[in-house]
Design a protein around this motif. Sequence first.
Motif, PDB file in Angstrom:
ATOM      1  N   MET A  92       0.833  -1.210   0.000  1.00 55.46           N
ATOM      2  CA  MET A  92       0.000   0.000   0.000  1.00 55.46           C
ATOM      3  C   MET A  92       0.866   1.257   0.000  1.00 55.46           C
ATOM      4  O   MET A  92       0.534   2.246  -0.664  1.00 55.46           O
ATOM      5  CB  MET A  92      -0.944   0.011   1.203  1.00 55.46           C
ATOM      6  CG  MET A  92      -2.062  -1.021   1.095  1.00 55.46           C
ATOM      7  SD  MET A  92      -3.004  -0.912  -0.451  1.00 55.46           S
ATOM      8  CE  MET A  92      -3.771   0.665  -0.286  1.00 55.46           C
ATOM      9  N   THR A  93       1.977   1.224   0.729  1.00 50.79           N
ATOM     10  CA  THR A  93       2.888   2.373   0.734  1.00 50.79           C
ATOM     11  C   THR A  93       3.455   2.586  -0.661  1.00 50.79           C
ATOM     12  O   THR A  93       3.539   3.722  -1.141  1.00 50.79           O
ATOM     13  CB  THR A  93       4.019   2.153   1.753  1.00 50.79           C
ATOM     14  OG1 THR A  93       3.446   1.924   3.043  1.00 50.79           O
ATOM     15  CG2 THR A  93       4.952   3.337   1.812  1.00 50.79           C
ATOM     16  N   VAL A  98       3.666   5.640  -5.863  1.00 51.49           N
ATOM     17  CA  VAL A  98       3.480   5.647  -7.318  1.00 51.49           C
ATOM     18  C   VAL A  98       2.376   6.630  -7.703  1.00 51.49           C
ATOM     19  O   VAL A  98       2.513   7.408  -8.652  1.00 51.49           O
ATOM     20  CB  VAL A  98       3.180   4.221  -7.834  1.00 51.49           C
ATOM     21  CG1 VAL A  98       2.700   4.247  -9.279  1.00 51.49           C
ATOM     22  CG2 VAL A  98       4.408   3.339  -7.693  1.00 51.49           C
ATOM     23  N   PHE A  99       1.281   6.622  -6.948  1.00 51.14           N
ATOM     24  CA  PHE A  99       0.174   7.532  -7.232  1.00 51.14           C
ATOM     25  C   PHE A  99       0.615   8.995  -7.084  1.00 51.14           C
ATOM     26  O   PHE A  99       0.278   9.837  -7.923  1.00 51.14           O
ATOM     27  CB  PHE A  99      -1.008   7.237  -6.299  1.00 51.14           C
ATOM     28  CG  PHE A  99      -2.181   8.126  -6.530  1.00 51.14           C
ATOM     29  CD1 PHE A  99      -3.033   7.933  -7.601  1.00 51.14           C
ATOM     30  CD2 PHE A  99      -2.436   9.185  -5.665  1.00 51.14           C
ATOM     31  CE1 PHE A  99      -4.111   8.766  -7.823  1.00 51.14           C
ATOM     32  CE2 PHE A  99      -3.515  10.025  -5.872  1.00 51.14           C
ATOM     33  CZ  PHE A  99      -4.353   9.825  -6.948  1.00 51.14           C
ATOM     34  N   VAL A 100       1.361   9.293  -6.031  1.00 53.62           N
ATOM     35  CA  VAL A 100       1.824  10.667  -5.808  1.00 53.62           C
ATOM     36  C   VAL A 100       2.745  11.104  -6.944  1.00 53.62           C
ATOM     37  O   VAL A 100       2.636  12.223  -7.448  1.00 53.62           O
ATOM     38  CB  VAL A 100       2.525  10.789  -4.434  1.00 53.62           C
ATOM     39  CG1 VAL A 100       3.287  12.101  -4.312  1.00 53.62           C
ATOM     40  CG2 VAL A 100       1.512  10.656  -3.309  1.00 53.62           C
ATOM     41  N   LEU A 105       3.511  14.251 -11.876  1.00 53.19           N
ATOM     42  CA  LEU A 105       3.835  14.372 -13.307  1.00 53.19           C
ATOM     43  C   LEU A 105       2.646  14.920 -14.098  1.00 53.19           C
ATOM     44  O   LEU A 105       2.814  15.776 -14.973  1.00 53.19           O
ATOM     45  CB  LEU A 105       4.264  13.017 -13.865  1.00 53.19           C
ATOM     46  CG  LEU A 105       5.648  12.531 -13.432  1.00 53.19           C
ATOM     47  CD1 LEU A 105       5.868  11.092 -13.884  1.00 53.19           C
ATOM     48  CD2 LEU A 105       6.719  13.449 -14.005  1.00 53.19           C
ATOM     49  N   LEU A 106       1.442  14.416 -13.803  1.00 52.01           N
ATOM     50  CA  LEU A 106       0.247  14.903 -14.497  1.00 52.01           C
ATOM     51  C   LEU A 106       0.052  16.400 -14.262  1.00 52.01           C
ATOM     52  O   LEU A 106      -0.193  17.158 -15.213  1.00 52.01           O
ATOM     53  CB  LEU A 106      -0.990  14.133 -14.035  1.00 52.01           C
ATOM     54  CG  LEU A 106      -2.323  14.645 -14.592  1.00 52.01           C
ATOM     55  CD1 LEU A 106      -2.410  14.369 -16.082  1.00 52.01           C
ATOM     56  CD2 LEU A 106      -3.486  14.049 -13.851  1.00 52.01           C
ATOM     57  N   LEU A 107       0.182  16.839 -13.019  1.00 46.52           N
ATOM     58  CA  LEU A 107       0.014  18.268 -12.731  1.00 46.52           C
ATOM     59  C   LEU A 107       1.112  19.106 -13.375  1.00 46.52           C
ATOM     60  O   LEU A 107       0.862  20.232 -13.825  1.00 46.52           O
ATOM     61  CB  LEU A 107      -0.030  18.498 -11.221  1.00 46.52           C
ATOM     62  CG  LEU A 107      -1.284  17.954 -10.529  1.00 46.52           C
ATOM     63  CD1 LEU A 107      -1.153  18.087  -9.021  1.00 46.52           C
ATOM     64  CD2 LEU A 107      -2.536  18.662 -11.029  1.00 46.52           C
ATOM     65  N   TRP A 108       2.335  18.568 -13.451  1.00 47.56           N
ATOM     66  CA  TRP A 108       3.421  19.283 -14.110  1.00 47.56           C
ATOM     67  C   TRP A 108       3.114  19.448 -15.604  1.00 47.56           C
ATOM     68  O   TRP A 108       3.306  20.527 -16.160  1.00 47.56           O
ATOM     69  CB  TRP A 108       4.735  18.534 -13.908  1.00 47.56           C
ATOM     70  CG  TRP A 108       5.901  19.198 -14.565  1.00 47.56           C
ATOM     71  CD1 TRP A 108       6.582  20.284 -14.129  1.00 47.56           C
ATOM     72  CD2 TRP A 108       6.487  18.808 -15.801  1.00 47.56           C
ATOM     73  NE1 TRP A 108       7.577  20.602 -15.002  1.00 47.56           N
ATOM     74  CE2 TRP A 108       7.549  19.713 -16.057  1.00 47.56           C
ATOM     75  CE3 TRP A 108       6.240  17.794 -16.723  1.00 47.56           C
ATOM     76  CZ2 TRP A 108       8.340  19.622 -17.180  1.00 47.56           C
ATOM     77  CZ3 TRP A 108       7.033  17.702 -17.839  1.00 47.56           C
ATOM     78  CH2 TRP A 108       8.073  18.611 -18.070  1.00 47.56           C
TER      79      TRP A 108
END
Length: 126
Positions: A92-93, A98-100, A105-108
Motif C-alpha cells: 500500500m505504501t 506511485v500515485f503521488v 507528473l500529471l500536474l506538471w
Amino acid sequence: MSNSNVETVSSTVDRVKMGLAVLVIVAGIVAYSMLEGQPTLLRAGVFVGSLVIAAVIAWFSEPGRRTLSFGRDSYNEVKRVVWPTRKETTQMTGIVFVFVIAMGLLLWVVDKVLEWVIYGLLLGWN
C-alpha cells in the motif's frame, strides 16, 4: 425532590469536582516551578502526584466515569481491529508513492500546457 433538581445538584457537584481537579493540576505546575532548586526527580514527582490526585478527583465525577468508560470501550475496539500484514503495508505504501509521483507528473504536464497556451498563444510571449 424533582428530577431536574437532582440533575442540577449532580451537575453542580460534578463541576466543583472538575474545577478542583484543574486547580490541583495548576498547583502541581506551580509547585514544579517553585521547587526550581530541588532535584528534578522530586519536582517531577510533585507534578505527577498532582496529576494522579486530579485524576482520582475527576474519576469520582460523572464526566470522569464516562471518560473512563469511553477509554475502556476504545481499548476493546482497538483489540478487535485487524491490522494489515507487513507485506500489505509495504504494498500500500508503494501504491501511494506511485500515485503521488503520477499525480505530480500529471500536474506538471497540465501546468506546462497551460503555460504554453496562456503565454505562447494568448499573450504572444515566446
